[in-house]
Design an enzyme around this catalytic site. Structure first.
Site, PDB file in Angstrom:
ATOM      1  N   GLU A   1       0.786  -1.136   0.081  1.00  9.78           N
ATOM      2  CA  GLU A   1       0.070  -0.017  -0.040  1.00  9.78           C
ATOM      3  C   GLU A   1       0.721   1.391   0.061  1.00  9.78           C
ATOM      4  O   GLU A   1       0.581   2.367  -0.632  1.00  9.78           O
ATOM      5  CB  GLU A   1      -0.931  -0.259   1.227  1.00  9.78           C
TER       6      GLU A   1
ATOM      7  N   GLU B   1      -3.113 -10.225   3.733  1.00  8.66           N
ATOM      8  CA  GLU B   1      -4.189 -10.003   5.023  1.00  8.66           C
ATOM      9  C   GLU B   1      -5.098 -11.127   5.242  1.00  8.66           C
ATOM     10  O   GLU B   1      -5.263 -11.309   6.406  1.00  8.66           O
ATOM     11  CB  GLU B   1      -4.692  -8.711   4.789  1.00  8.66           C
TER      12      GLU B   1
END
Ligand code: 1HE
Length: 266
Positions: A121, A141
């Site tokens: 990210e 994740e």
């Protein structure tokens, strides 16, 4: 000269060059540069300040073998955060990454090793990503019982498209090498040091007029959030400002006088 004296950062080392390039190095290699709350605050401070202290381009680099292992999972585990607390933390991530993407200063990432979870990210908020042969990208994740909270749904989706994003999220698929470049996760893949290449690109970008770089590194992102009609209008307004700036006259004159470099391959 870049004035970095007043910037007091816990986990990012700064090195200002005379040509306006600022090298910002994630400095938590023992934790694989995992993003704890303090590092996110460092990024907010740094990228809120960078456009106002004479920086012409930034290289975002990392100590150690890994660019960034994402959210500090140990801090997150120990803090045992509630929903509101984590939401507010994610908003700080967004604050930092938006300052990078929309700040108007070119940011070039020198990637290596793990660029995973929140590390991807972070990397997706810069303007150019340079990978080396050790670099790999993943969104683990899902496997950790988590979900992305630092903008992957938007920025990684923009880079690689929804189908590939969802595949990475669901299966933990890892991309590296030429495959990563081919799908858009990196723009350059180098055999040697990604830092050297990122620095070279930053030095090139730093030679552009600041207002041109502002348009490229802020207006493009804003325009992509607009309707096509509004983006075309905003582009015309931006070009009205940039393309008539007095500082550009010299470069235009050089072209007219045939002393400026021509655009040719090799
Ligand atoms: C960490 C972290 C971390 C390492 N948070 N401490 N991200 C992940 O799921 C990646 C998790 N990390 C890893 O898979 C591996 O650490 C690496 C492949 C990146 C590196 O492996 P390795 O063998 O070199 O290192 P290591 O032995 O796993 O870790 C070394 C130390 O770094 C160790 O600490 P130590 O005190 O025991 O020495 C690790 O605990 C620490 N470390 N990664 C905290 N991520 C806004 S939402 C975003 C959601 C996410 O980003 S989820 C995170 C995804």
């Amino acid at each position: 000269m870049i004035d970095i004296q007043h910037l007091n950062l816990a986990n990012i080392r700064l090195d200002a060059h005379d040509d306006g390039v600022l090298v910002a190095t994630l400095n938590r290699a023992a934790k694989r540069n995992a993003l704890d709350a303090a590092t996110i605050e460092d990024l907010v401070t740094l990228f809120s300040t960078v456009p106002r202290i004479g920086v012409r381009a930034v290289v975002l680099a990392a100590e150690g073998d890994h660019f960034c292992a994402g959210l500090d999972l140990v801090e997150h585990y120990k803090a045992d955060r509630g929903p509101a607390e984590f939401m507010h933390l994610c908003l700080r991530w967004h604050e930092a990454f938006n300052k990078m993407e929309y700040g108007g200063i070119p940011v070039i990432a020198a990637l290596k090793g793990a660029v995973v979870g929140g590390g991807l990210e972070l990397a997706s908020a810069v303007h150019i990503r340079v990978a080396d042969t050790s670099t790999y990208f993943a969104l683990p994740e899902g496997q950790r019982g988590l979900f992305t909270g630092g903008g992957a749904t938007i920025r990684v989706g923009d880079l690689i498209g929804k189908a590939r994003l969802v595949d990475m999220m669901l299966t933990g698929r890892i991309y590296k090498g030429q495959d990563a470049v081919d799908i858009g996760l990196a723009q350059y893949l180098v055999e040697g040091s990604s830092f050297d290449k990122a620095l070279q690109l930053a030095q090139l970008a730093a030679k552009n007029l600041p207002l041109s770089n502002f348009a490229i590194c802020s207006a493009v992102s804003h325009m992509q959030n607009m309707s096509g009609l509004d983006a075309a209008y905003a582009e015309a307004v931006m070009a009205g400002l940039v393309n008539t700036q007095p500082e550009a006259r010299e470069r235009l004159e050089a072209f007219a006088n045939k002393t400026a470099a021509r655009v040719r391959p090799d």
